[in-house]
Design a protein around this motif. Structure first.
Motif, PDB file in Angstrom:
ATOM      1  N   SER B 242     -18.557  15.069  11.171  1.00 36.91           N
ATOM      2  CA  SER B 242     -17.434  13.997  11.023  1.00 36.91           C
ATOM      3  C   SER B 242     -16.542  14.176  12.021  1.00 36.91           C
ATOM      4  O   SER B 242     -16.018  13.138  12.564  1.00 36.91           O
ATOM      5  CB  SER B 242     -16.616  14.382   9.502  1.00 36.91           C
ATOM      6  N   LEU B 243     -16.179  15.120  12.714  1.00 39.34           N
ATOM      7  CA  LEU B 243     -14.892  15.598  13.471  1.00 39.34           C
ATOM      8  C   LEU B 243     -15.774  15.011  14.895  1.00 39.34           C
ATOM      9  O   LEU B 243     -15.199  14.530  15.805  1.00 39.34           O
ATOM     10  CB  LEU B 243     -14.839  16.894  13.830  1.00 39.34           C
ATOM     11  N   GLY B 244     -16.980  15.325  15.078  1.00 39.36           N
ATOM     12  CA  GLY B 244     -17.727  14.806  16.171  1.00 39.36           C
ATOM     13  C   GLY B 244     -17.646  13.573  16.089  1.00 39.36           C
ATOM     14  O   GLY B 244     -17.558  12.769  17.475  1.00 39.36           O
ATOM     15  N   THR B 245     -17.947  12.480  15.141  1.00 33.92           N
ATOM     16  CA  THR B 245     -17.777  11.061  15.234  1.00 33.92           C
ATOM     17  C   THR B 245     -16.361  10.584  15.369  1.00 33.92           C
ATOM     18  O   THR B 245     -16.268   9.816  16.323  1.00 33.92           O
ATOM     19  CB  THR B 245     -18.109  10.612  13.682  1.00 33.92           C
ATOM     20  N   PHE B 246     -15.517  11.341  14.946  1.00 31.83           N
ATOM     21  CA  PHE B 246     -14.011  11.080  15.301  1.00 31.83           C
ATOM     22  C   PHE B 246     -13.955  11.204  16.810  1.00 31.83           C
ATOM     23  O   PHE B 246     -13.070  10.322  17.457  1.00 31.83           O
ATOM     24  CB  PHE B 246     -13.135  12.015  14.460  1.00 31.83           C
ATOM     25  N   ALA B 247     -14.355  12.247  17.449  1.00 30.83           N
ATOM     26  CA  ALA B 247     -13.859  12.520  18.651  1.00 30.83           C
ATOM     27  C   ALA B 247     -14.728  11.553  19.661  1.00 30.83           C
ATOM     28  O   ALA B 247     -14.279  10.843  20.736  1.00 30.83           O
ATOM     29  CB  ALA B 247     -14.644  13.908  19.227  1.00 30.83           C
ATOM     30  N   LEU B 248     -15.959  11.008  19.323  1.00 32.97           N
ATOM     31  CA  LEU B 248     -16.637   9.975  20.009  1.00 32.97           C
ATOM     32  C   LEU B 248     -15.877   8.641  19.907  1.00 32.97           C
ATOM     33  O   LEU B 248     -16.000   7.929  20.757  1.00 32.97           O
ATOM     34  CB  LEU B 248     -18.033   9.871  19.505  1.00 32.97           C
ATOM     35  N   LEU B 249     -15.590   8.486  18.651  1.00 31.45           N
ATOM     36  CA  LEU B 249     -14.678   7.295  18.488  1.00 31.45           C
ATOM     37  C   LEU B 249     -13.371   7.206  19.243  1.00 31.45           C
ATOM     38  O   LEU B 249     -13.148   6.024  19.897  1.00 31.45           O
ATOM     39  CB  LEU B 249     -14.305   6.775  17.025  1.00 31.45           C
ATOM     40  N   ARG B 250     -12.774   8.248  19.430  1.00 33.22           N
ATOM     41  CA  ARG B 250     -11.665   8.432  20.429  1.00 33.22           C
ATOM     42  C   ARG B 250     -11.854   8.442  21.732  1.00 33.22           C
ATOM     43  O   ARG B 250     -11.000   8.458  22.696  1.00 33.22           O
ATOM     44  CB  ARG B 250     -10.597   9.460  19.997  1.00 33.22           C
ATOM     45  N   ASN B 251     -13.259   8.523  22.140  1.00 30.14           N
ATOM     46  CA  ASN B 251     -13.631   8.527  23.749  1.00 30.14           C
ATOM     47  C   ASN B 251     -14.727   7.319  23.682  1.00 30.14           C
ATOM     48  O   ASN B 251     -15.726   7.790  23.900  1.00 30.14           O
ATOM     49  CB  ASN B 251     -14.102   9.900  24.018  1.00 30.14           C
ATOM     50  N   PRO B 252     -14.358   6.182  23.621  1.00 33.21           N
ATOM     51  CA  PRO B 252     -15.223   5.151  23.806  1.00 33.21           C
ATOM     52  C   PRO B 252     -16.105   5.056  24.942  1.00 33.21           C
ATOM     53  O   PRO B 252     -17.358   4.642  24.616  1.00 33.21           O
ATOM     54  CB  PRO B 252     -14.229   3.790  23.531  1.00 33.21           C
ATOM     55  N   GLU B 253     -15.676   5.514  26.166  1.00 30.25           N
ATOM     56  CA  GLU B 253     -16.666   5.495  27.166  1.00 30.25           C
ATOM     57  C   GLU B 253     -17.604   6.455  27.130  1.00 30.25           C
ATOM     58  O   GLU B 253     -18.874   6.205  27.301  1.00 30.25           O
ATOM     59  CB  GLU B 253     -15.986   5.457  28.500  1.00 30.25           C
ATOM     60  N   GLN B 254     -17.338   7.545  26.336  1.00 27.09           N
ATOM     61  CA  GLN B 254     -18.628   8.516  26.096  1.00 27.09           C
ATOM     62  C   GLN B 254     -19.339   7.953  25.066  1.00 27.09           C
ATOM     63  O   GLN B 254     -20.694   8.159  25.141  1.00 27.09           O
ATOM     64  CB  GLN B 254     -17.766   9.750  25.683  1.00 27.09           C
ATOM     65  N   LEU B 255     -18.834   7.422  23.915  1.00 22.15           N
ATOM     66  CA  LEU B 255     -19.688   6.857  22.950  1.00 22.15           C
ATOM     67  C   LEU B 255     -20.698   5.671  23.492  1.00 22.15           C
ATOM     68  O   LEU B 255     -21.905   5.752  23.293  1.00 22.15           O
ATOM     69  CB  LEU B 255     -18.771   6.246  21.864  1.00 22.15           C
ATOM     70  N   ALA B 256     -20.083   4.884  24.327  1.00 19.00           N
ATOM     71  CA  ALA B 256     -20.903   3.940  24.851  1.00 19.00           C
ATOM     72  C   ALA B 256     -21.931   4.471  25.995  1.00 19.00           C
ATOM     73  O   ALA B 256     -23.263   3.965  25.898  1.00 19.00           O
ATOM     74  CB  ALA B 256     -19.879   2.871  25.825  1.00 19.00           C
ATOM     75  N   ALA B 257     -21.730   5.357  26.627  1.00 19.65           N
ATOM     76  CA  ALA B 257     -22.717   6.087  27.445  1.00 19.65           C
ATOM     77  C   ALA B 257     -23.857   6.746  26.649  1.00 19.65           C
ATOM     78  O   ALA B 257     -25.205   6.342  26.876  1.00 19.65           O
ATOM     79  CB  ALA B 257     -22.139   7.218  28.639  1.00 19.65           C
ATOM     80  N   LEU B 258     -23.510   7.342  25.414  1.00 20.88           N
ATOM     81  CA  LEU B 258     -24.437   8.046  24.529  1.00 20.88           C
ATOM     82  C   LEU B 258     -25.242   6.737  24.054  1.00 20.88           C
ATOM     83  O   LEU B 258     -26.389   6.774  23.754  1.00 20.88           O
ATOM     84  CB  LEU B 258     -23.737   8.685  23.605  1.00 20.88           C
ATOM     85  N   ARG B 259     -24.448   5.674  23.582  1.00 20.36           N
ATOM     86  CA  ARG B 259     -25.219   4.643  22.726  1.00 20.36           C
ATOM     87  C   ARG B 259     -26.311   3.967  23.605  1.00 20.36           C
ATOM     88  O   ARG B 259     -27.592   3.854  23.290  1.00 20.36           O
ATOM     89  CB  ARG B 259     -24.189   3.778  22.327  1.00 20.36           C
ATOM     90  N   ALA B 260     -26.064   3.939  25.119  1.00 18.04           N
ATOM     91  CA  ALA B 260     -26.962   3.237  26.054  1.00 18.04           C
ATOM     92  C   ALA B 260     -28.006   4.103  26.356  1.00 18.04           C
ATOM     93  O   ALA B 260     -29.035   3.406  26.883  1.00 18.04           O
ATOM     94  CB  ALA B 260     -25.971   2.671  27.181  1.00 18.04           C
ATOM     95  N   ASP B 261     -27.883   5.362  26.256  1.00 18.90           N
ATOM     96  CA  ASP B 261     -28.956   6.213  26.804  1.00 18.90           C
ATOM     97  C   ASP B 261     -28.969   7.281  25.773  1.00 18.90           C
ATOM     98  O   ASP B 261     -28.607   8.498  25.623  1.00 18.90           O
ATOM     99  CB  ASP B 261     -28.574   6.731  28.264  1.00 18.90           C
TER     100      ASP B 261
END
Lengths: 79, 400
Positions: B242-261
């Motif tokens: 849960s906290l990890g998802t929160f952190a990714l949502l607060r760092n959208p560029e990191q989330l986007a990178a992870l989503r893309a690769d």
């Protein structure tokens, strides 16, 4: 860099699996007791980077790198 | 010269508002003064606070520091020894007696074999979430059920008992209820596990608890060990999800990178473990006078090891306060501790996180917070495991 010896102490091993995770080509875990298994006879020569990384993250001190004398006598180093 | 040492008045300290992922400012400040500080424990006794990566690791690997609960020297009160089987609070050789029969069940290989089953459990949770539609609380829909179901299956909790069992452990780990409720839930869980041990001894099935009954461990010890496996394996992973998802949502560029690769998934899990360090602090007590970082820690003194500041140590990690899913130096983080007590279930936690984060971000490309970030409820520093109390999220529904 190659003037080191890898010591594997199965008695100290707690089976955390960090070696098998970081260097799966060098280390595995015994399926029964989870303790470290060495897959290469001299991984510091065949897989130096992965082996050093695994030793660096070993939590229990079961994997240690020990310096040994460099130069011509290195091969005669006692076990 | 201890006079010149930095002193942290009282532990624990609170996190700064608006910085839910960063360690408390006083602890980061202490690290700025050096890896070792004096501190005052919650019960008023003087102690030491270790915030530097190298020193935390060295103390954790040093058998002159004990994990035994009854030795904790934090105030003028007696602390009872840990109940039989609670191996986190023991030293060798007792710790090894408890840990050894478990180790073969939690190897890297064995945990990877669970991938498919964890994918199925995750898919079921996400199906239910999607069907119910947005918004939802990600803690109850996703972060808690996945590790609960996994640990129940591993331990061998019968399917029919799972609902009430989950409720009990939820109550005693959640920390949001009254003392009476907490004790009642804890006692009920203990009683349930005691019954389960007896049942497994009579009729062993294919699970960890049944296998453990085939050893010289007593029923009382098995009950204690089961409780540790539950507590350590459930709340930590649930809060990382849960906290990890929160952190990714607060760092959208990191989330986007992870989503893309998708190949970044393993690295992202290690980085989230390092960055968030949900098991924030542990304590050890010196069995003799020990020199640490040039200071003598006297026998009988309790030290606080701050994992979250150690995992943000600039001498060990480049730009430590940056969440970077491409980071290469996260390996070696202390989120699972170090030394003989390093987490037994860490390989299970890794598989759960790799599978669950991946499935969540693949399934919900438009996932976002349903409330302003400041309104997400956070656990206080007094909680053993840091995390969110709930994580309201929403997404755009697919048109059918």
């Amino acid at each position: 860099m190659s003037a080191a010896r890898l010591r594997v102490d199965r008695e100290r091993c707690i089976g955390a699996g960090m070696c098998a995770l970081t260097a799966p080509e060098v280390f595995d875990q015994d399926p029964d007791d989870g303790r470290v298994l060495l897959l290469h006879p001299d991984p510091l020569i065949t897989r130096p980077t992965a082996t050093r990384m695994a030793a660096g993250v070993c939590p229990s001190g079961a994997l240690t790198l020990q310096d040994r004398p460099t130069g011509r006598d290195a091969g005669g180093d006692p076990p | 010269m201890s006079e010149s040492l930095h002193h942290v008045a009282t532990l624990p300290t609170a996190r700064r508002p608006g910085c839910p992922f960063d360690p408390p400012a006083e602890l980061l400040d202490a690290r700025g003064h050096g890896p070792l500080s004096r501190c005052t424990h919650v019960g008023g006794k003087p102690g030491w606070l270790i915030t530097g990566y190298d020193l935390v690791r060295s103390v954790l690997a040093d058998p002159r520091f004990s994990s035994r609960k009854e030795l904790l020297n934090v105030g003028d009160f007696e602390i009872a020894p840990a109940p039989p089987g609670e191996f986190l609070l023991t030293d060798e050789p007792q710790h090894g007696r408890y840990r050894k029969p478990l180790v073969g069940r939690f190897t890297v290989r064995r945990m990877r074999l669970l991938t498919e089953r964890i994918e199925q459990i995750t898919a079921d949770c996400l199906d239910a979430m999607e069907e119910a539609g947005p918004p939802t609380d990600l803690v109850t829909a996703f972060a808690k059920p996945i590790p609960t179901i996994v640990i129940c299956e591993l331990l061998g909790v019968p399917y029919g008992d799972r609902g009430s069992f989950q409720e009990q452990i939820d109550t005693f780990m959640g920390g949001a209820t009254s003392d009476e409720e907490l004790i009642a839930a804890y006692t009920a869980t203990q009683e349930y596990l005691a019954g389960l041990v007896v049942a497994k001894r009579a009729n062993p099935t294919d699970d960890v608890l049944s296998e453990l009954t085939d050893s010289d461990l007593t029923d009382e010890e098995l009950k204690g060990m089961s409780l540790v496996l539950l507590a350590a394996g459930f709340d930590t992973t649930a809060n990382m999800l849960s906290l990890g998802t929160f952190a990714l949502l607060r760092n959208p560029e990191q989330l986007a990178a992870l989503r893309a690769d998708p190949t970044l998934t393993d690295a992202a899990v290690e980085e989230l473990l390092r960055y968030l360090s949900v098991a924030k602090t542990f304590m050890r007590t010196a069995l003799e006078d020990v020199e640490v970082g040039g200071q003598i820690i006297e026998a009988g003194t309790t030290v606080v090891l701050s994992y979250n500041t150690a995992n943000r140590d600039p001498e060990r990690f480049t730009d430590p306060h940056v969440l970077d899913v491409r980071r290469r130096d996260a390996v070696g983080h202390l989120a699972f501790s170090h030394g003989i007590h390093q987490c037994l279930g860490q390989q299970l936690a890794r598989v759960e996180m790799r599978v669950a984060f991946r499935a969540l971000i693949d399934r919900f490309p438009t996932l976002r917070l349903a409330v302003p970030a400041e309104e997400v409820g956070l656990r206080p520093e007094t909680a053993d495991i840091y995390g969110v109390t709930s994580l309201p999220v929403t997404w755009d529904e697919r048109r059918s």
